[in-house]
Enzyme design. Structure first.
Site, PDB file in Angstrom:
ATOM      1  N   ASP A 147     -30.865  45.040  15.799  1.00  0.00           N
ATOM      2  CA  ASP A 147     -29.729  44.221  15.270  1.00  0.00           C
ATOM      3  C   ASP A 147     -28.280  45.426  15.865  1.00  0.00           C
ATOM      4  OD1 ASP A 147     -27.904  42.411  14.173  1.00  0.00           O
ATOM      5  OD2 ASP A 147     -28.326  43.482  12.208  1.00  0.00           O
ATOM      6  N   VAL A 194     -32.010  35.400  11.590  1.00  0.00           N
ATOM      7  CA  VAL A 194     -33.458  34.622  11.776  1.00  0.00           C
ATOM      8  C   VAL A 194     -34.555  35.048  10.802  1.00  0.00           C
ATOM      9  CG1 VAL A 194     -32.936  34.046  14.239  1.00  0.00           C
ATOM     10  CG2 VAL A 194     -33.850  35.983  14.059  1.00  0.00           C
TER      11      VAL A 194
END
Ligand code: IMP
Length: 177
Positions: free
Chosen positions: A102, A152
């Site tokens: 990320d 997610v």
């Protein structure tokens, strides 16, 4: 906030097919290198278990635990090792297995810390990559899927310690009650 897993991003079949390809690629690249596969806990456990069964080379498996996000969807930016690898990395070909990249802060910290232990090589294999969220650049050699900026869950990935057991990857939506 109300949580819903609104949309399936990757199905079980898509995941299986991609993991098989990654296993094949890693097997070719690490033939005769006896790699040490280091699973970054906890989110990568499911991906790692599937990936290793697709690898046709001698390998060892170990685990490392880093501090997590807590119950938020945003990184605190503070990374620390909460469970260390049990073996020496010196002279080993090490592959870090991560669930998702990320901001890059976790892997940047791990790369800097673990390279001090003098491995012969140190590479990253991540199931998912969110390049648009990067705060620090990290070299990710093997990527399952690159995705847009969604939060997610599933296939090992959690939100507040939930949803890890979903066999697919879904997009989490948070909306006011
Ligand atoms: P980074 O340090 O910001 O790159 O974050 C890496 C870690 O954040 C991952 O190993 C996950 O545990 C968590 N993370 C980042 N994005 C997501 C997401 O979309 N779903 C679940 N966990 C995530």
């Amino acid at each position: 906030m109300r949580e819903t897993v609104a949309e399936k991003l990757f199905t079980v079949e898509q995941i299986q097919a991609r993991v098989k390809e990654l296993g094949r690629q890693l097997s070719a690249d690490y033939a005769d290198k006896n790699p040490l596969m280091v699973v970054v806990l906890k989110g990568s456990a499911m991906f790692a278990a599937d990936l290793f069964r697709e690898m046709a080379v001698d390998l060892q498996i170990d685990y490392i635990g880093t501090s997590s996000y807590g119950d938020s969807t945003e990184s605190s930016g503070h990374v620390r090792i909460v469970k260390d690898i049990g073996v020496s990395l010196e002279g080993r070909h090490v592959v870090l297995i991560e669930d998702i990249v990320d901001t890059g802060l976790t892997l940047d910290y791990l790369l800097r810390t673990l390279s001090l232990r003098e491995p012969a090589s140190l590479k990253i294999c991540a199931f998912l990559d969110k390049p648009s969220r990067r705060k620090v650049p990290v070299p990710v050699t093997y990527v399952g899927f690159s995705i847009e900026d969604h939060f997610v869950v599933g296939y090992g990935l959690d939100y507040a310690s939930r949803y890890r057991q979903l066999p697919y990857i879904g997009i989490l939506q948070l909306s006011p009650e």
